[in-house]
Design a protein around this motif. Sequence first.
Motif, PDB file in Angstrom:
ATOM      1  N   TRP A   1       0.851  -1.183   0.000  1.00  0.00           N
ATOM      2  CA  TRP A   1       0.000   0.000   0.000  1.00  0.00           C
ATOM      3  C   TRP A   1       0.888   1.234   0.000  1.00  0.00           C
ATOM      4  O   TRP A   1       1.976   1.238   0.586  1.00  0.00           O
ATOM      5  CB  TRP A   1      -0.908   0.011   1.238  1.00  0.00           C
ATOM      6  N   TYR A   2       0.407   2.289  -0.621  1.00  0.00           N
ATOM      7  CA  TYR A   2       1.145   3.555  -0.658  1.00  0.00           C
ATOM      8  C   TYR A   2       0.543   4.490   0.383  1.00  0.00           C
ATOM      9  O   TYR A   2      -0.672   4.675   0.432  1.00  0.00           O
ATOM     10  CB  TYR A   2       1.049   4.171  -2.054  1.00  0.00           C
ATOM     11  N   HIS A   3       1.410   5.082   1.205  1.00  0.00           N
ATOM     12  CA  HIS A   3       0.951   5.860   2.353  1.00  0.00           C
ATOM     13  C   HIS A   3       1.496   7.287   2.353  1.00  0.00           C
ATOM     14  O   HIS A   3       2.590   7.546   1.877  1.00  0.00           O
ATOM     15  CB  HIS A   3       1.432   5.227   3.668  1.00  0.00           C
ATOM     16  N   GLY A   4       0.715   8.164   2.962  1.00  0.00           N
ATOM     17  CA  GLY A   4       1.234   9.391   3.525  1.00  0.00           C
ATOM     18  C   GLY A   4       1.487   9.109   4.991  1.00  0.00           C
ATOM     19  O   GLY A   4       0.729   8.363   5.628  1.00  0.00           O
ATOM     20  N   LYS A   5       2.550   9.670   5.548  1.00  0.00           N
ATOM     21  CA  LYS A   5       2.892   9.357   6.931  1.00  0.00           C
ATOM     22  C   LYS A   5       2.986  10.628   7.770  1.00  0.00           C
ATOM     23  O   LYS A   5       3.726  11.550   7.439  1.00  0.00           O
ATOM     24  CB  LYS A   5       4.202   8.564   6.999  1.00  0.00           C
ATOM     25  N   MET A   6       2.208  10.629   8.832  1.00  0.00           N
ATOM     26  CA  MET A   6       2.250  11.705   9.810  1.00  0.00           C
ATOM     27  C   MET A   6       3.109  11.243  10.979  1.00  0.00           C
ATOM     28  O   MET A   6       2.895  10.141  11.513  1.00  0.00           O
ATOM     29  CB  MET A   6       0.834  12.036  10.297  1.00  0.00           C
ATOM     30  N   TYR A   7       4.063  12.046  11.357  1.00  0.00           N
ATOM     31  CA  TYR A   7       4.906  11.734  12.510  1.00  0.00           C
ATOM     32  C   TYR A   7       4.449  12.628  13.657  1.00  0.00           C
ATOM     33  O   TYR A   7       4.576  13.857  13.599  1.00  0.00           O
ATOM     34  CB  TYR A   7       6.375  11.930  12.158  1.00  0.00           C
ATOM     35  N   VAL A   8       3.874  11.974  14.665  1.00  0.00           N
ATOM     36  CA  VAL A   8       3.132  12.677  15.713  1.00  0.00           C
ATOM     37  C   VAL A   8       3.865  12.546  17.043  1.00  0.00           C
ATOM     38  O   VAL A   8       4.220  11.433  17.466  1.00  0.00           O
ATOM     39  CB  VAL A   8       1.697  12.108  15.820  1.00  0.00           C
ATOM     40  N   GLN A   9       4.052  13.669  17.712  1.00  0.00           N
ATOM     41  CA  GLN A   9       4.749  13.693  18.999  1.00  0.00           C
ATOM     42  C   GLN A   9       3.758  13.480  20.138  1.00  0.00           C
ATOM     43  O   GLN A   9       2.713  14.136  20.214  1.00  0.00           O
ATOM     44  CB  GLN A   9       5.474  15.025  19.189  1.00  0.00           C
ATOM     45  N   ALA A  10       4.099  12.552  21.024  1.00  0.00           N
ATOM     46  CA  ALA A  10       3.320  12.273  22.230  1.00  0.00           C
ATOM     47  C   ALA A  10       4.317  12.023  23.359  1.00  0.00           C
ATOM     48  O   ALA A  10       5.520  11.898  23.115  1.00  0.00           O
ATOM     49  CB  ALA A  10       2.410  11.065  22.003  1.00  0.00           C
ATOM     50  N   PRO A  11       3.859  11.948  24.609  1.00  0.00           N
ATOM     51  CA  PRO A  11       4.799  11.785  25.728  1.00  0.00           C
ATOM     52  C   PRO A  11       5.728  10.575  25.608  1.00  0.00           C
ATOM     53  O   PRO A  11       6.891  10.646  26.039  1.00  0.00           O
ATOM     54  CB  PRO A  11       3.869  11.664  26.939  1.00  0.00           C
ATOM     55  N   ALA A  12       5.258   9.471  25.018  1.00  0.00           N
ATOM     56  CA  ALA A  12       6.100   8.282  24.896  1.00  0.00           C
ATOM     57  C   ALA A  12       7.130   8.398  23.783  1.00  0.00           C
ATOM     58  O   ALA A  12       8.021   7.555  23.665  1.00  0.00           O
ATOM     59  CB  ALA A  12       5.222   7.047  24.664  1.00  0.00           C
ATOM     60  N   GLY A  13       7.007   9.426  22.958  1.00  0.00           N
ATOM     61  CA  GLY A  13       7.926   9.598  21.837  1.00  0.00           C
ATOM     62  C   GLY A  13       7.162   9.873  20.560  1.00  0.00           C
ATOM     63  O   GLY A  13       5.970  10.200  20.575  1.00  0.00           O
ATOM     64  N   GLU A  14       7.853   9.739  19.442  1.00  0.00           N
ATOM     65  CA  GLU A  14       7.243  10.003  18.147  1.00  0.00           C
ATOM     66  C   GLU A  14       6.556   8.750  17.607  1.00  0.00           C
ATOM     67  O   GLU A  14       7.116   7.656  17.654  1.00  0.00           O
ATOM     68  CB  GLU A  14       8.310  10.471  17.152  1.00  0.00           C
ATOM     69  N   TYR A  15       5.342   8.934  17.095  1.00  0.00           N
ATOM     70  CA  TYR A  15       4.572   7.849  16.481  1.00  0.00           C
ATOM     71  C   TYR A  15       4.499   8.073  14.969  1.00  0.00           C
ATOM     72  O   TYR A  15       4.298   9.208  14.511  1.00  0.00           O
ATOM     73  CB  TYR A  15       3.148   7.816  17.020  1.00  0.00           C
ATOM     74  N   GLU A  16       4.616   6.986  14.224  1.00  0.00           N
ATOM     75  CA  GLU A  16       4.400   7.025  12.777  1.00  0.00           C
ATOM     76  C   GLU A  16       2.958   6.614  12.491  1.00  0.00           C
ATOM     77  O   GLU A  16       2.516   5.555  12.934  1.00  0.00           O
ATOM     78  CB  GLU A  16       5.362   6.053  12.080  1.00  0.00           C
ATOM     79  N   CYS A  17       2.233   7.441  11.765  1.00  0.00           N
ATOM     80  CA  CYS A  17       0.828   7.169  11.463  1.00  0.00           C
ATOM     81  C   CYS A  17       0.675   7.075   9.947  1.00  0.00           C
ATOM     82  O   CYS A  17       0.910   8.065   9.238  1.00  0.00           O
ATOM     83  CB  CYS A  17      -0.068   8.259  12.024  1.00  0.00           C
ATOM     84  N   ALA A  18       0.304   5.902   9.460  1.00  0.00           N
ATOM     85  CA  ALA A  18       0.298   5.620   8.027  1.00  0.00           C
ATOM     86  C   ALA A  18      -1.117   5.690   7.469  1.00  0.00           C
ATOM     87  O   ALA A  18      -2.009   4.970   7.917  1.00  0.00           O
ATOM     88  CB  ALA A  18       0.899   4.240   7.769  1.00  0.00           C
TER      89      ALA A  18
END
Length: 218
Positions: free
Chosen positions: A27-44
């Motif tokens: 699958w082809y994704h756009g990826k949002m890199y989101v900051q939260a207290p535990a660290g950075e999350y990758e959201c596909a």
Amino acid sequence: MALAAYGVLVGTLNRFAREDPNNFGSWYHGKMYVQAPAGEYECAVDVSTPSGIPVQYREVRGLDPALFATVHALAPGWHPLASTPTSGAIDYLRDPLLRGRAGCVAVVASPLIALLNAIVRSPRFGWVESTADNALNLLEQRLTGCRKLFVFGAPYTTGRGVHDVHMNQGDPPGQFQHLDGIWQDGGTIIESATGELNAFLTKFKPQSLNTDNNGLPV
């Protein structure tokens, strides 16, 4: 059945990226890199596939803050959500939040205006076939300068991230139908710099917009 896990990530955007269109997986994704207290999350966010299954997207502008209060009050971080209408979970077909506000406003009540409002606010209205670029251009535009993100979907099994950020019901018989369920749809709700809440939603074209209480197409 249903997704093994479901919830919402609350955080702030670090950056947005697009996968290499000449080098990606199934699958082809756009990826949002989101900051939260535990660290950075990758959201596909799925926007295309080489398999020939079209992806569709829809934007819902001006969500009612009162209908989003449960999730809006959550602290930054990952929050598991029960697949119920009261937990804060979203459902493309059943959730009044995702109807948005009336697209037409009239001082004098009118049956025609009421009909137009019902059409515009219908979950069956406004789906656009993704070319990948058109979907990602809109998402990137809405993300620019945003105040906060709420990303609904399933957590990565390894590492920090969120996937299944799309409709998770209505699949035809096949490899994905066992994951169908109601009140477990993925999607991105963006709080703009001015406080407006807008939703960016995606689905695969074969997914039905008419499902039963198990999330199966009818």
